[in-house]
Scaffold this motif. Structure first.
Motif, PDB file in Angstrom:
ATOM      1  N   ILE A 139       0.847  -1.199   0.000  1.00 44.86           N
ATOM      2  CA  ILE A 139       0.000   0.000   0.000  1.00 44.86           C
ATOM      3  C   ILE A 139       0.874   1.238   0.000  1.00 44.86           C
ATOM      4  O   ILE A 139       1.825   1.350   0.778  1.00 44.86           O
ATOM      5  CB  ILE A 139      -0.940   0.005   1.224  1.00 44.86           C
ATOM      6  N   GLY A 140       0.534   2.206  -0.873  1.00 39.56           N
ATOM      7  CA  GLY A 140       1.328   3.418  -1.032  1.00 39.56           C
ATOM      8  C   GLY A 140       1.071   4.469   0.036  1.00 39.56           C
ATOM      9  O   GLY A 140       0.119   4.386   0.824  1.00 39.56           O
ATOM     10  N   ASP A 141       1.890   5.489   0.042  1.00 37.76           N
ATOM     11  CA  ASP A 141       1.880   6.532   1.066  1.00 37.76           C
ATOM     12  C   ASP A 141       0.601   7.365   1.023  1.00 37.76           C
ATOM     13  O   ASP A 141       0.036   7.616  -0.045  1.00 37.76           O
ATOM     14  CB  ASP A 141       3.091   7.449   0.871  1.00 37.76           C
ATOM     15  N   ARG A 142       0.147   7.790   2.209  1.00 37.04           N
ATOM     16  CA  ARG A 142      -1.002   8.692   2.402  1.00 37.04           C
ATOM     17  C   ARG A 142      -2.312   8.106   1.870  1.00 37.04           C
ATOM     18  O   ARG A 142      -3.213   8.837   1.454  1.00 37.04           O
ATOM     19  CB  ARG A 142      -0.729  10.065   1.783  1.00 37.04           C
ATOM     20  N   THR A 143      -2.415   6.796   1.897  1.00 36.41           N
ATOM     21  CA  THR A 143      -3.666   6.139   1.505  1.00 36.41           C
ATOM     22  C   THR A 143      -4.555   5.965   2.731  1.00 36.41           C
ATOM     23  O   THR A 143      -4.077   5.767   3.850  1.00 36.41           O
ATOM     24  CB  THR A 143      -3.367   4.789   0.821  1.00 36.41           C
ATOM     25  N   GLY A 158      -1.608   2.151  -4.840  1.00 38.74           N
ATOM     26  CA  GLY A 158      -0.699   3.284  -4.976  1.00 38.74           C
ATOM     27  C   GLY A 158      -0.835   4.319  -3.875  1.00 38.74           C
ATOM     28  O   GLY A 158      -1.463   4.099  -2.836  1.00 38.74           O
ATOM     29  N   LYS A 159      -0.279   5.492  -4.131  1.00 40.01           N
ATOM     30  CA  LYS A 159      -0.268   6.599  -3.170  1.00 40.01           C
ATOM     31  C   LYS A 159      -1.568   7.407  -3.250  1.00 40.01           C
ATOM     32  O   LYS A 159      -2.230   7.455  -4.292  1.00 40.01           O
ATOM     33  CB  LYS A 159       0.909   7.532  -3.453  1.00 40.01           C
ATOM     34  N   ASN A 160      -1.898   8.053  -2.147  1.00 35.77           N
ATOM     35  CA  ASN A 160      -3.003   9.033  -2.094  1.00 35.77           C
ATOM     36  C   ASN A 160      -4.337   8.439  -2.526  1.00 35.77           C
ATOM     37  O   ASN A 160      -5.161   9.123  -3.147  1.00 35.77           O
ATOM     38  CB  ASN A 160      -2.685  10.257  -2.963  1.00 35.77           C
ATOM     39  N   CYS A 161      -4.559   7.179  -2.204  1.00 33.06           N
ATOM     40  CA  CYS A 161      -5.837   6.549  -2.528  1.00 33.06           C
ATOM     41  C   CYS A 161      -6.780   6.646  -1.330  1.00 33.06           C
ATOM     42  O   CYS A 161      -6.351   6.773  -0.185  1.00 33.06           O
ATOM     43  CB  CYS A 161      -5.632   5.078  -2.903  1.00 33.06           C
ATOM     44  N   HIS A 162      -8.073   6.557  -1.614  1.00 32.17           N
ATOM     45  CA  HIS A 162      -9.072   6.554  -0.549  1.00 32.17           C
ATOM     46  C   HIS A 162     -10.105   5.484  -0.872  1.00 32.17           C
ATOM     47  O   HIS A 162     -10.790   5.562  -1.890  1.00 32.17           O
ATOM     48  CB  HIS A 162      -9.745   7.925  -0.436  1.00 32.17           C
ATOM     49  N   PHE A 163     -10.180   4.465  -0.011  1.00 29.85           N
ATOM     50  CA  PHE A 163     -11.186   3.416  -0.132  1.00 29.85           C
ATOM     51  C   PHE A 163     -12.232   3.670   0.939  1.00 29.85           C
ATOM     52  O   PHE A 163     -11.949   3.581   2.139  1.00 29.85           O
ATOM     53  CB  PHE A 163     -10.576   2.027   0.054  1.00 29.85           C
ATOM     54  N   TYR A 164     -13.452   3.976   0.524  1.00 30.49           N
ATOM     55  CA  TYR A 164     -14.530   4.296   1.448  1.00 30.49           C
ATOM     56  C   TYR A 164     -15.100   3.009   2.072  1.00 30.49           C
ATOM     57  O   TYR A 164     -14.703   1.904   1.700  1.00 30.49           O
ATOM     58  CB  TYR A 164     -15.598   5.109   0.718  1.00 30.49           C
ATOM     59  N   PRO A 165     -16.031   3.126   3.038  1.00 30.97           N
ATOM     60  CA  PRO A 165     -16.470   1.924   3.770  1.00 30.97           C
ATOM     61  C   PRO A 165     -16.985   0.796   2.871  1.00 30.97           C
ATOM     62  O   PRO A 165     -17.623   1.032   1.848  1.00 30.97           O
ATOM     63  CB  PRO A 165     -17.594   2.463   4.665  1.00 30.97           C
ATOM     64  N   ASN A 166     -16.650  -0.424   3.289  1.00 29.54           N
ATOM     65  CA  ASN A 166     -17.165  -1.657   2.682  1.00 29.54           C
ATOM     66  C   ASN A 166     -16.663  -1.917   1.259  1.00 29.54           C
ATOM     67  O   ASN A 166     -17.290  -2.661   0.512  1.00 29.54           O
ATOM     68  CB  ASN A 166     -18.699  -1.672   2.700  1.00 29.54           C
ATOM     69  N   ASP A 178      -3.773   8.040  -6.527  1.00 25.48           N
ATOM     70  CA  ASP A 178      -4.892   9.000  -6.561  1.00 25.48           C
ATOM     71  C   ASP A 178      -6.187   8.348  -7.040  1.00 25.48           C
ATOM     72  O   ASP A 178      -6.927   8.922  -7.847  1.00 25.48           O
ATOM     73  CB  ASP A 178      -4.541  10.196  -7.450  1.00 25.48           C
ATOM     74  N   VAL A 179      -6.467   7.180  -6.525  1.00 25.49           N
ATOM     75  CA  VAL A 179      -7.686   6.448  -6.891  1.00 25.49           C
ATOM     76  C   VAL A 179      -8.667   6.485  -5.722  1.00 25.49           C
ATOM     77  O   VAL A 179      -8.295   6.180  -4.584  1.00 25.49           O
ATOM     78  CB  VAL A 179      -7.365   4.984  -7.259  1.00 25.49           C
ATOM     79  N   ASN A 180      -9.919   6.850  -6.006  1.00 25.97           N
ATOM     80  CA  ASN A 180     -10.982   6.845  -4.999  1.00 25.97           C
ATOM     81  C   ASN A 180     -11.984   5.756  -5.325  1.00 25.97           C
ATOM     82  O   ASN A 180     -12.546   5.722  -6.431  1.00 25.97           O
ATOM     83  CB  ASN A 180     -11.706   8.188  -4.957  1.00 25.97           C
ATOM     84  N   LEU A 181     -12.205   4.848  -4.373  1.00 26.72           N
ATOM     85  CA  LEU A 181     -13.229   3.812  -4.511  1.00 26.72           C
ATOM     86  C   LEU A 181     -14.298   4.095  -3.462  1.00 26.72           C
ATOM     87  O   LEU A 181     -14.036   4.013  -2.259  1.00 26.72           O
ATOM     88  CB  LEU A 181     -12.628   2.416  -4.289  1.00 26.72           C
ATOM     89  N   HIS A 182     -15.502   4.412  -3.906  1.00 26.46           N
ATOM     90  CA  HIS A 182     -16.559   4.778  -2.972  1.00 26.46           C
ATOM     91  C   HIS A 182     -17.233   3.537  -2.378  1.00 26.46           C
ATOM     92  O   HIS A 182     -16.961   2.404  -2.771  1.00 26.46           O
ATOM     93  CB  HIS A 182     -17.562   5.704  -3.659  1.00 26.46           C
ATOM     94  N   ALA A 183     -18.110   3.785  -1.424  1.00 28.05           N
ATOM     95  CA  ALA A 183     -18.657   2.709  -0.590  1.00 28.05           C
ATOM     96  C   ALA A 183     -19.259   1.578  -1.422  1.00 28.05           C
ATOM     97  O   ALA A 183     -20.010   1.809  -2.361  1.00 28.05           O
ATOM     98  CB  ALA A 183     -19.714   3.278   0.357  1.00 28.05           C
ATOM     99  N   VAL A 210      -7.253  -7.362 -12.387  1.00 27.62           N
ATOM    100  CA  VAL A 210      -7.799  -6.034 -12.690  1.00 27.62           C
ATOM    101  C   VAL A 210      -6.680  -5.023 -12.518  1.00 27.62           C
ATOM    102  O   VAL A 210      -5.917  -5.093 -11.547  1.00 27.62           O
ATOM    103  CB  VAL A 210      -8.973  -5.663 -11.766  1.00 27.62           C
ATOM    104  N   ILE A 211      -6.591  -4.088 -13.459  1.00 24.86           N
ATOM    105  CA  ILE A 211      -5.653  -2.968 -13.345  1.00 24.86           C
ATOM    106  C   ILE A 211      -6.450  -1.676 -13.371  1.00 24.86           C
ATOM    107  O   ILE A 211      -7.223  -1.425 -14.308  1.00 24.86           O
ATOM    108  CB  ILE A 211      -4.629  -2.968 -14.496  1.00 24.86           C
ATOM    109  N   ILE A 212      -6.284  -0.869 -12.336  1.00 26.91           N
ATOM    110  CA  ILE A 212      -6.895   0.459 -12.282  1.00 26.91           C
ATOM    111  C   ILE A 212      -5.754   1.467 -12.269  1.00 26.91           C
ATOM    112  O   ILE A 212      -4.945   1.487 -11.334  1.00 26.91           O
ATOM    113  CB  ILE A 212      -7.793   0.628 -11.045  1.00 26.91           C
ATOM    114  N   GLU A 213      -5.674   2.293 -13.295  1.00 21.48           N
ATOM    115  CA  GLU A 213      -4.555   3.226 -13.407  1.00 21.48           C
ATOM    116  C   GLU A 213      -4.781   4.479 -12.555  1.00 21.48           C
ATOM    117  O   GLU A 213      -5.759   4.567 -11.802  1.00 21.48           O
ATOM    118  CB  GLU A 213      -4.329   3.579 -14.879  1.00 21.48           C
ATOM    119  N   ASP A 214      -3.884   5.460 -12.674  1.00 15.18           N
ATOM    120  CA  ASP A 214      -3.900   6.651 -11.818  1.00 15.18           C
ATOM    121  C   ASP A 214      -5.122   7.533 -12.064  1.00 15.18           C
ATOM    122  O   ASP A 214      -5.689   7.560 -13.170  1.00 15.18           O
ATOM    123  CB  ASP A 214      -2.651   7.505 -12.074  1.00 15.18           C
TER     124      ASP A 214
END
Length: 351
Positions: A139-143, A158-166, A178-183, A210-214
């Motif tokens: 897991i990257g920095d500031r995730t 990667g870095k600066n990602c945010h995975f929301y609940p569930n 810089d990837v955001n995955l919402h709930a 699966v590959i999810i890019e920046d």
């Protein structure tokens, strides 16, 4: 209106907006709002001529407007002149948000989180309650991982990602920066593949990834299936709305937008910078070119070349489809006319 616990001077706001301040009176602002809701401490923007009356009566502390406006003809108040008022307004919202979000510093890990010993964590990460991270995950920095996130083995984030609940991430998934995955997002579940053997449906093993890019944002309850052999790919800058289904081995192009309830069947390829409106369905093994726009509820059974705007089922050129829709309204009268012709022909024949 959205208020924030920070006050900005008009000079600060103009700098953030990359605009020119036209000062009528000094004030500070701690909120962003529409022209209608704004008060004397709010930032608003004006761009749509349809809102001229609302603009004239707005109480906003400062209004972002286009440089093309003639200041001399406008009511005397605070303005910020910008090339693109809405874009500048979004910059200001983003700045306010950054002031209230807790920075990710150090390893902030909730005691109920379960982290396998063979996991690589950065110096700065936030992991909330009941998160589970399996072995061989990097897991990257500031995730940030919110409550109840599950990351299975052999995953790279990667870095600066945010995975929301569930959020659930299955094994063998690569996620960029810089990837955001919402709930409720599920990444890497099995593709829907079965083979009829004469007696029952045999499951086809799904062994790809699966590959999810920046710089990708994925809305709530989206499902992205793993590839059957190769990978399902979501390319850089793509934005995916809530409740979208992406099947195995689909390739979503850079900066493409998928609106709510879009469904893309297996092995289809969507080009760069496309827009698929709500409830568009794309059949399997279809290739959609770059810069394509597909209207809401359209069905796409065949390939679409670059730079097309299509609509309907089957999806076809929007100009032709509109003519067809107009013609449909005339069908009852056409039917009556044909029926009269048939009656006349029958009458003439009998004579």
């Amino acid at each position: 209106m959205k208020k924030f616990p920070v006050d900005l001077s008009l000079q600060q706001i103009a700098e953030i907006a990359n605009g020119e301040l036209i000062l009528s009176h000094e004030c500070s602002c701690n909120a962003v709002a529409s022209l209608e809701e704004a008060d004397e401490h709010s930032v608003a923007f004006f761009q749509d001529p349809k809102l001229e009356n609302v603009f004239q009566s707005s109480r906003a502390g400062v209004i972002i407007i286009s440089k093309k406006n003639d200041i001399q003809s406008l009511p005397q108040r605070n303005y910020i002149l910008c090339e693109m008022p809405y874009v500048s307004f979004l910059r200001i919202i983003a700045f306010f948000q950054r002031q209230i979000h807790k920075p990710v510093k150090g390893k902030d890990i909730h005691p109920t989180a379960i982290i396998h010993e063979n996991v690589t964590l950065p110096d700065n990460i936030r992991i909330s309650a009941n998160v589970v991270v399996h072995q061989n995950v990097n897991i990257g920095d500031r995730t940030v991982l919110d409550e109840n996130v599950v990351i299975n083995k052999d995953v790279k984030v990667g870095k600066n990602c945010h995975f929301y609940p569930n959020v659930i991430v299955y094994n063998d998934v690569i996620i960029g920066n810089d990837v955001n995955l919402h709930a409720g997002v599920v990444v890497g579940s099995d593709g829907f593949g079965y083979l009829w053997d004469g007696g029952k449906h045999q499951k086809i093993p799904q062994v790809g990834g699966v590959i999810i890019e920046d710089d990708v944002e994925i809305g709530a309850n989206v499902t992205i299936d793993r590839g059957a052999l190769g990978d399902t790919i979501i390319r850089k800058g793509a934005k995916i709305d809530n409740l979208v289904q992406i099947a195995h081995n689909v390739d979503v192009g850079e900066y493409t937008i998928l609106c709510s309830q879009v469904g893309i069947a297996g092995s289809s390829k969507i080009g760069k910078n496309c827009i698929l409106a709500g409830q568009v369905g794309v059949a399997d093994h279809v290739k959609v070119g770059k810069n394509v726009k597909i209207g809401a509820q359209s069905g796409v059974p065949n390939d679409i070349p670059d730079n097309k705007i299509v609509l309907g089922y089957p999806a076809m050129d929007v100009g032709l489809q509109r003519k067809i829709l107009v013609s449909l309204k005339e069908l009852p009268e056409i039917r009556k006319f044909i029926h009269r012709l048939k009656k006349k022909d029958t009458h003439d024949s009998s004579e």
